[in-house]
Design an enzyme around this catalytic site. Sequence first.
Site, PDB file in Angstrom:
ATOM      1  N   HIS A 116      -1.228  -1.737   6.566  1.00  0.00           N
ATOM      2  CA  HIS A 116      -0.642  -0.814   7.546  1.00  0.00           C
ATOM      3  C   HIS A 116       0.093  -1.572   8.651  1.00  0.00           C
ATOM      4  O   HIS A 116       0.075  -1.178   9.814  1.00  0.00           O
ATOM      5  CB  HIS A 116      -1.707   0.097   8.167  1.00  0.00           C
ATOM      6  N   ASP A 163       0.863  -1.185   0.000  1.00  0.00           N
ATOM      7  CA  ASP A 163       0.000   0.000   0.000  1.00  0.00           C
ATOM      8  C   ASP A 163       0.901   1.238   0.000  1.00  0.00           C
ATOM      9  O   ASP A 163       1.436   1.601   1.036  1.00  0.00           O
ATOM     10  CB  ASP A 163      -0.893  -0.029   1.242  1.00  0.00           C
ATOM     11  N   GLU A 218      -0.880  10.676   1.237  1.00  0.00           N
ATOM     12  CA  GLU A 218      -2.233  10.098   1.301  1.00  0.00           C
ATOM     13  C   GLU A 218      -2.554   9.631   2.707  1.00  0.00           C
ATOM     14  O   GLU A 218      -3.680   9.791   3.191  1.00  0.00           O
ATOM     15  CB  GLU A 218      -2.343   8.930   0.316  1.00  0.00           C
TER      16      GLU A 218
END
Length: 343
Positions: free
Chosen positions: A313, A174, A202
Site C-alpha cells: 500500500h 497488490d 477489495e
Amino acid sequence: MIDYTLLRKLCAADGISGDEGEVRDLIINEIKDCADEIRIDNLGNILVHKKGRDRAENKLMLSAHMDEVGLMVTDITSDGFLKFDEVGGLDRRVVVGKRVRVGRNGVIGVIGIKPVHLTNGDENAAIPAYSELYIDIGADSRDDALSVVGIGDSICFDSEFAETESTIRSKAIDDRFGCLVLIELIKSDLKYDTDFAFVVQEEVGLRGAKVAAYSIDPEFALVIETTTAADIPEIEPTKQVCTLGEGAVASVMDRTTIYDKGLVKAAFETADEIGVKAQYKRAVAGGNDAGIIHKSNGGIRTLAISLACRYLHAPNCVANKSDCESVMLLAHKMAEKIAGGEL
C-alpha cells in the site's frame, strides 16, 4: 515461468477501487481467446469459466482483485491546487513528495506540503493529515485545473516497474500479481473445469468478491493475494509476518478469516510434493477477499495463498522472484487437487 512483461503491464495500469476499467480491459484482452465464458457483472467483476480436460469433482473459484489503493480528487482551490482523500488504506507517511497521475488523461502532479523551512515545533515530526496536503499539477487557477481534471478523478502513483536478478519493484503488485496468476492458469491446459473471478473494490471493503461468490456459488475458493512482509531492520523476527525468499505464504487466521485447516495443511504438503517453498503468515493481521467469500451462501471452504511483499500500500512495493514462482506453482497444483476432489 513468470511472464514479467505482462506483470509490468498489469502493474502499470491504473485502477483504484471503483475505477478498474483499464485493468479489466487489459485482462480481458489477455484471456479472450483462452476462456470458454467471460461475463462482466454489474459491479465490474470479470467472471470466467474455463473448461478442463475432465469434469471437476468440486466446484472451485480462484479469485484475485483488480483494484489498487490510491487517491481521489475531492476539491480544487482557487489557485488550482487539488485537494484529495484516500481510497483504500494508504500509509500517509510515504505519500508526501510523490509523483502521481490524475484522471483518465494521466495529468502528472506532485503531492506537496508546507515547506520544511516554514514549519516549527511538533510540525517537523508530525505525520500530516490529508487535509494539509495538496497536489500541484502546475495549474494557475481553479478553471485552469478544471480544464484537465475533475472532482472525483482517480489519482494513482506514477511509479516505474523495475527488476533486479532476484526482486521486482512496482506500485500495485497488490494484487496485480494475483491477477497474473489467474491469467496464466486460464491460458494453461487445465485438467479440470474451473471458475475464476477478477474482482473489484477489495481495498474498500471486499465488495466485488461478495458479488462474485454469490454469482459463481463455489464449494471451494482459492484467493491469490499479496501480504505484508516486515522483514526489515529493527523489526523482531517474531513480528515480521513473513519473509521474502521463503516462498508462498499461507494464512491460518487474519482479521477477517479463520482459514480451512484442512486446506492449509494440504498447501504445505503440496508445496513439499512439488518442491517449492511455503511459509506461514506469522501474525493475525490484515485481511483479504477470503473474509467475505468464506461466509457467502452456504459457506465456502477457502484458502489464501499470498506473495510476501514489502511496503504494501505504498508507491513502491518489493517482492522476490522466487516467491512469485512458488505462488504460481502452488496455486496451480492446489487448484488441480481441489477441483479433482483430492481434498
